[in-house]
Design a protein around this motif. Structure first.
Motif, PDB file in Angstrom:
ATOM      1  N   UNK A 186      -2.123  -9.214 -14.955  1.00 46.40           N
ATOM      2  CA  UNK A 186      -2.497  -9.344 -13.092  1.00 46.40           C
ATOM      3  C   UNK A 186      -1.753  -9.803 -12.426  1.00 46.40           C
ATOM      4  N   UNK A 187      -1.158 -11.221 -13.759  1.00 49.08           N
ATOM      5  CA  UNK A 187      -0.814 -12.436 -13.413  1.00 49.08           C
ATOM      6  C   UNK A 187      -1.393 -13.228 -12.438  1.00 49.08           C
ATOM      7  N   UNK A 188      -2.990 -13.202 -13.614  1.00 44.35           N
ATOM      8  CA  UNK A 188      -3.517 -14.174 -13.291  1.00 44.35           C
ATOM      9  C   UNK A 188      -4.741 -14.855 -14.023  1.00 44.35           C
ATOM     10  N   UNK A 189      -5.253 -15.823 -13.906  1.00 41.11           N
ATOM     11  CA  UNK A 189      -5.846 -16.506 -15.180  1.00 41.11           C
ATOM     12  C   UNK A 189      -7.427 -16.283 -14.941  1.00 41.11           C
ATOM     13  N   UNK A 190      -7.639 -15.725 -17.000  1.00 40.09           N
ATOM     14  CA  UNK A 190      -9.105 -15.432 -17.178  1.00 40.09           C
ATOM     15  C   UNK A 190     -10.772 -15.901 -15.248  1.00 40.09           C
ATOM     16  N   UNK A 191     -10.695 -16.992 -15.440  1.00 45.46           N
ATOM     17  CA  UNK A 191     -11.276 -17.460 -14.424  1.00 45.46           C
ATOM     18  C   UNK A 191     -11.694 -17.149 -12.720  1.00 45.46           C
ATOM     19  N   UNK A 192     -10.467 -16.302 -12.469  1.00 51.53           N
ATOM     20  CA  UNK A 192      -9.844 -15.780 -11.683  1.00 51.53           C
ATOM     21  C   UNK A 192     -10.709 -14.074 -11.107  1.00 51.53           C
ATOM     22  N   UNK A 193      -9.826 -13.802 -12.753  1.00 52.74           N
ATOM     23  CA  UNK A 193     -10.841 -12.116 -13.436  1.00 52.74           C
ATOM     24  C   UNK A 193     -12.434 -12.513 -12.882  1.00 52.74           C
ATOM     25  N   UNK A 194     -13.026 -13.999 -13.120  1.00 55.19           N
ATOM     26  CA  UNK A 194     -14.267 -13.670 -13.620  1.00 55.19           C
ATOM     27  C   UNK A 194     -15.118 -14.158 -12.259  1.00 55.19           C
ATOM     28  N   UNK A 195     -14.384 -14.496 -11.328  1.00 52.99           N
ATOM     29  CA  UNK A 195     -14.943 -14.864 -10.060  1.00 52.99           C
ATOM     30  C   UNK A 195     -14.214 -13.508  -8.792  1.00 52.99           C
ATOM     31  N   UNK A 196     -13.488 -12.674  -8.974  1.00 53.15           N
ATOM     32  CA  UNK A 196     -13.158 -11.717  -8.464  1.00 53.15           C
ATOM     33  C   UNK A 196     -14.561 -10.992  -8.622  1.00 53.15           C
ATOM     34  N   UNK A 197     -14.707 -10.861 -10.207  1.00 55.10           N
ATOM     35  CA  UNK A 197     -15.974  -9.766 -10.484  1.00 55.10           C
ATOM     36  C   UNK A 197     -17.671  -9.556  -9.949  1.00 55.10           C
ATOM     37  N   UNK A 198     -17.522 -11.398  -9.940  1.00 53.98           N
ATOM     38  CA  UNK A 198     -18.978 -11.787  -9.827  1.00 53.98           C
ATOM     39  C   UNK A 198     -18.812 -11.905  -8.488  1.00 53.98           C
ATOM     40  N   UNK A 199     -17.951 -11.991  -7.434  1.00 54.89           N
ATOM     41  CA  UNK A 199     -17.459 -11.629  -6.031  1.00 54.89           C
ATOM     42  C   UNK A 199     -18.072 -10.309  -5.761  1.00 54.89           C
ATOM     43  N   UNK A 200     -16.951  -8.849  -6.355  1.00 56.28           N
ATOM     44  CA  UNK A 200     -17.227  -7.758  -6.072  1.00 56.28           C
ATOM     45  C   UNK A 200     -19.222  -7.487  -6.117  1.00 56.28           C
ATOM     46  N   UNK A 201     -19.236  -8.046  -7.506  1.00 60.04           N
ATOM     47  CA  UNK A 201     -21.000  -7.819  -7.725  1.00 60.04           C
ATOM     48  C   UNK A 201     -21.757  -8.419  -7.131  1.00 60.04           C
ATOM     49  N   UNK A 202     -21.577  -9.241  -6.131  1.00 60.59           N
ATOM     50  CA  UNK A 202     -22.550 -10.307  -5.246  1.00 60.59           C
ATOM     51  C   UNK A 202     -22.808  -9.189  -4.195  1.00 60.59           C
ATOM     52  N   UNK A 203     -21.418  -9.007  -3.554  1.00 62.67           N
ATOM     53  CA  UNK A 203     -21.687  -8.130  -2.412  1.00 62.67           C
ATOM     54  C   UNK A 203     -21.990  -6.706  -2.554  1.00 62.67           C
ATOM     55  N   UNK A 204     -21.641  -5.677  -3.756  1.00 65.79           N
ATOM     56  CA  UNK A 204     -22.379  -4.373  -3.686  1.00 65.79           C
ATOM     57  C   UNK A 204     -23.509  -4.962  -4.356  1.00 65.79           C
ATOM     58  N   UNK A 205     -24.809  -6.318  -4.892  1.00 66.16           N
ATOM     59  CA  UNK A 205     -26.201  -5.823  -4.735  1.00 66.16           C
ATOM     60  C   UNK A 205     -26.466  -6.698  -3.368  1.00 66.16           C
ATOM     61  N   UNK A 206     -25.638  -7.407  -2.667  1.00 63.80           N
ATOM     62  CA  UNK A 206     -25.814  -7.507  -1.636  1.00 63.80           C
ATOM     63  C   UNK A 206     -27.265  -5.934  -0.636  1.00 63.80           C
ATOM     64  N   UNK A 207     -25.682  -4.957  -1.133  1.00 69.34           N
ATOM     65  CA  UNK A 207     -25.979  -3.618  -0.252  1.00 69.34           C
ATOM     66  C   UNK A 207     -26.662  -2.236  -0.559  1.00 69.34           C
ATOM     67  N   UNK A 208     -26.569  -2.774  -2.544  1.00 72.27           N
ATOM     68  CA  UNK A 208     -27.310  -1.083  -1.988  1.00 72.27           C
ATOM     69  C   UNK A 208     -28.558  -2.148  -3.350  1.00 72.27           C
ATOM     70  N   UNK A 209     -28.598  -3.238  -3.520  1.00 72.71           N
ATOM     71  CA  UNK A 209     -29.742  -4.296  -4.158  1.00 72.71           C
ATOM     72  C   UNK A 209     -29.969  -3.446  -6.089  1.00 72.71           C
ATOM     73  N   UNK A 210     -28.137  -2.823  -6.161  1.00 73.13           N
ATOM     74  CA  UNK A 210     -28.430  -2.306  -7.502  1.00 73.13           C
ATOM     75  C   UNK A 210     -29.130  -1.226  -7.355  1.00 73.13           C
ATOM     76  N   UNK A 211     -30.264  -0.274  -6.443  1.00 70.39           N
ATOM     77  CA  UNK A 211     -31.296   0.417  -6.890  1.00 70.39           C
ATOM     78  C   UNK A 211     -30.703   2.344  -7.691  1.00 70.39           C
ATOM     79  N   UNK A 212     -29.178   2.163  -6.623  1.00 69.82           N
ATOM     80  CA  UNK A 212     -28.317   3.943  -7.301  1.00 69.82           C
ATOM     81  C   UNK A 212     -28.611   3.236  -8.791  1.00 69.82           C
ATOM     82  N   UNK A 213     -28.376   1.979  -9.508  1.00 66.89           N
ATOM     83  CA  UNK A 213     -27.758   2.469 -10.976  1.00 66.89           C
ATOM     84  C   UNK A 213     -29.538   3.245 -11.924  1.00 66.89           C
ATOM     85  N   UNK A 214     -30.340   2.670 -10.919  1.00 65.04           N
ATOM     86  CA  UNK A 214     -31.985   3.143 -11.559  1.00 65.04           C
ATOM     87  C   UNK A 214     -31.839   5.259 -11.697  1.00 65.04           C
TER      88      UNK A 214
END
Length: 128
Positions: A63-91
């Motif tokens: 994707x023509x980005x640095x590995x740290x950008x990949x990690x940060x984008x993933x962490x951001x997506x995870x943070x938003x999802x966790x705020x939305x659902x608390x990851x209850x559906x994972x159960x």
């Protein structure tokens, strides 16, 4: 392991379904990065061991980005999802009681490993 193209598409569909059920927004780069990371770990389980030195930079190159950008984008997506659902559906996916509270947001590597292992184990069940 995923030599068959239709099998690969089925795995990608399953990964997408799980991420969407967790509340992850499909329009975020992190969503795409999660899909690719999980797919690579499904194909090669040892890839999870060198996540920051190998896996993130490999995805970043695509994707023509640095590995740290990949990690940060993933962490951001995870943070938003966790705020939305608390990851209850994972159960539901992993057979845990619905009322079980994780009590914390899982790390990127933990979530990748968990989903990849679920996909691998469901593939093994189908093969039997």
């Amino acid at each position: 392991m995923l030599s068959d193209n239709s099998n690969s598409e089925g795995v990608q569909f399953e990964i997408t379904k799980i991420l969407l059920n967790l509340g992850m927004a499909i329009n975020l780069k992190g969503f795409t990065f999660y899909k690719e990371c999980i797919m690579k770990v499904v194909e090669d389980p040892l890839a999870i061991r060198n996540i920051t030195k190998n896996l993130y930079p490999t995805i970043g190159k695509n994707h023509n980005v640095n590995g740290s950008v990949v990690e940060r984008c993933m962490r951001h997506a995870c943070d938003l999802a966790y705020c939305k659902t608390g990851f209850k559906p994972i159960n539901k996916f992993f057979g845990m009681p619905e009322f079980y509270d994780w009590g914390y947001k899982p790390a990127n590597s933990e979530l990748i490993a968990l989903i990849a292992e679920y996909i691998r184990s469901s593939m093994c069940k189908e093969a039997i």
